[in-house]
Design a protein around this motif. Sequence first.
Motif, PDB file in Angstrom:
ATOM      1  N   LYS A  66      -5.677   3.947  -1.375  1.00  0.00           N
ATOM      2  CA  LYS A  66      -4.591   4.141  -2.337  1.00  0.00           C
ATOM      3  C   LYS A  66      -3.530   5.024  -1.704  1.00  0.00           C
ATOM      4  CE  LYS A  66      -6.066   3.204  -6.897  1.00  0.00           C
ATOM      5  NZ  LYS A  66      -5.277   3.165  -8.071  1.00  0.00           N
ATOM      6  N   VAL A  67      -2.297   4.592  -1.785  1.00  0.00           N
ATOM      7  CA  VAL A  67      -1.188   5.332  -1.178  1.00  0.00           C
ATOM      8  C   VAL A  67      -0.537   6.212  -2.233  1.00  0.00           C
ATOM      9  CG1 VAL A  67       1.048   5.084  -0.037  1.00  0.00           C
ATOM     10  CG2 VAL A  67      -0.807   3.510   0.501  1.00  0.00           C
ATOM     11  N   GLY A  68      -0.329   7.480  -1.876  1.00  0.00           N
ATOM     12  CA  GLY A  68       0.278   8.429  -2.795  1.00  0.00           C
ATOM     13  C   GLY A  68       1.678   8.835  -2.363  1.00  0.00           C
ATOM     14  N   LYS A  73       6.517  10.009   1.335  1.00  0.00           N
ATOM     15  CA  LYS A  73       7.462  10.999   1.876  1.00  0.00           C
ATOM     16  C   LYS A  73       7.347  11.084   3.392  1.00  0.00           C
ATOM     17  CE  LYS A  73       7.921  13.952  -2.166  1.00  0.00           C
ATOM     18  NZ  LYS A  73       7.631  15.264  -2.769  1.00  0.00           N
ATOM     19  N   LYS A  74       6.114  11.039   3.902  1.00  0.00           N
ATOM     20  CA  LYS A  74       5.900  11.089   5.354  1.00  0.00           C
ATOM     21  C   LYS A  74       6.575   9.896   6.022  1.00  0.00           C
ATOM     22  CE  LYS A  74       2.106   9.799   7.731  1.00  0.00           C
ATOM     23  NZ  LYS A  74       0.701   9.690   8.093  1.00  0.00           N
ATOM     24  N   TYR A  75       6.425   8.717   5.433  1.00  0.00           N
ATOM     25  CA  TYR A  75       7.039   7.515   5.998  1.00  0.00           C
ATOM     26  C   TYR A  75       8.568   7.587   5.955  1.00  0.00           C
ATOM     27  CZ  TYR A  75       2.334   5.501   5.797  1.00  0.00           C
ATOM     28  OH  TYR A  75       1.002   5.255   5.964  1.00  0.00           O
ATOM     29  N   VAL A  76       9.108   8.115   4.870  1.00  0.00           N
ATOM     30  CA  VAL A  76      10.569   8.258   4.759  1.00  0.00           C
ATOM     31  C   VAL A  76      11.087   9.223   5.827  1.00  0.00           C
ATOM     32  CG1 VAL A  76      12.424   9.123   3.273  1.00  0.00           C
ATOM     33  CG2 VAL A  76      10.688   7.586   2.338  1.00  0.00           C
ATOM     34  N   ASP A  77      10.342  10.307   6.087  1.00  0.00           N
ATOM     35  CA  ASP A  77      10.747  11.256   7.136  1.00  0.00           C
ATOM     36  C   ASP A  77      10.735  10.587   8.508  1.00  0.00           C
ATOM     37  OD1 ASP A  77      11.123  13.274   5.301  1.00  0.00           O
ATOM     38  OD2 ASP A  77       9.133  14.171   5.614  1.00  0.00           O
ATOM     39  N   GLN A  93      -5.208  -1.435  -1.307  1.00  0.00           N
ATOM     40  CA  GLN A  93      -5.409  -1.726  -2.726  1.00  0.00           C
ATOM     41  C   GLN A  93      -4.074  -1.693  -3.456  1.00  0.00           C
ATOM     42  OE1 GLN A  93      -8.329   1.056  -4.170  1.00  0.00           O
ATOM     43  NE2 GLN A  93      -9.923   0.277  -2.815  1.00  0.00           N
ATOM     44  N   ASN A  94      -3.748  -0.562  -4.017  1.00  0.00           N
ATOM     45  CA  ASN A  94      -2.480  -0.388  -4.719  1.00  0.00           C
ATOM     46  C   ASN A  94      -1.910   0.968  -4.364  1.00  0.00           C
ATOM     47  OD1 ASN A  94      -2.146  -2.776  -6.221  1.00  0.00           O
ATOM     48  ND2 ASN A  94      -3.664  -2.094  -7.707  1.00  0.00           N
ATOM     49  N   ILE A  95      -0.682   1.174  -4.795  1.00  0.00           N
ATOM     50  CA  ILE A  95      -0.130   2.513  -4.670  1.00  0.00           C
ATOM     51  C   ILE A  95      -0.202   3.161  -6.043  1.00  0.00           C
ATOM     52  CG2 ILE A  95       1.343   1.934  -2.720  1.00  0.00           C
ATOM     53  CD1 ILE A  95       3.707   1.830  -4.551  1.00  0.00           C
ATOM     54  N   THR A  96      -0.249   4.478  -6.067  1.00  0.00           N
ATOM     55  CA  THR A  96      -0.363   5.190  -7.333  1.00  0.00           C
ATOM     56  C   THR A  96       0.930   5.020  -8.130  1.00  0.00           C
ATOM     57  OG1 THR A  96       0.506   7.251  -6.428  1.00  0.00           O
ATOM     58  CG2 THR A  96      -1.896   6.899  -6.271  1.00  0.00           C
ATOM     59  N   PRO A  97       0.852   5.168  -9.448  1.00  0.00           N
ATOM     60  CA  PRO A  97       2.076   5.046 -10.264  1.00  0.00           C
ATOM     61  C   PRO A  97       3.183   6.013  -9.828  1.00  0.00           C
ATOM     62  CG  PRO A  97       0.144   5.018 -11.673  1.00  0.00           C
ATOM     63  CD  PRO A  97      -0.344   5.322 -10.282  1.00  0.00           C
ATOM     64  N   PHE A  98       2.802   7.239  -9.452  1.00  0.00           N
ATOM     65  CA  PHE A  98       3.806   8.196  -8.984  1.00  0.00           C
ATOM     66  C   PHE A  98       4.430   7.729  -7.671  1.00  0.00           C
ATOM     67  CE2 PHE A  98       1.298  11.194 -11.681  1.00  0.00           C
ATOM     68  CZ  PHE A  98       2.318  11.512 -12.563  1.00  0.00           C
TER      69      PHE A  98
END
Length: 149
Positions: A66-68, A73-77, A93-98
Amino acid sequence: MEDINRLLQIRKTVLQMLSDREYIITAYEQEYPRESFVSRENLTMYCVKKDDPTDSIYVFFPDTPKVGVTQIKKYVDIMKDRQANRAIIVVQQNITPFAKQALAEFSQEKKITLEQFNEAELLVNITHHQLVPKHILLTKEEKLELLTR
């Protein structure tokens, strides 16, 4: 062992997708050695457009199921460091709603495009199926003509 085969098939589909979008794929990327696979993070790719080297894309394969928000943020940086304006995140699987909310916010604030695909969606490249016609981008004139019908 099956997991490696599955990931390499997903990676192959992503490479086909990037090629269809006219990104430059290096010979190393195409012939990724199986022995180089240590973790999902090693599958990360960076490509530039054929006709516009300033238009670049990252493809991330997160290690966690699950990606949070912190990973987003790390990927955007990472993208900011290389001045990339697009990214594809291939999740197990999925990413979290946040994290979904963060994707939308980063896309609006930072003028970047973050796409998210589940691994299961990328096992088969549906655009290369024999029954699916080739998708072609319409010109502005063709689009206008189609909309006026």
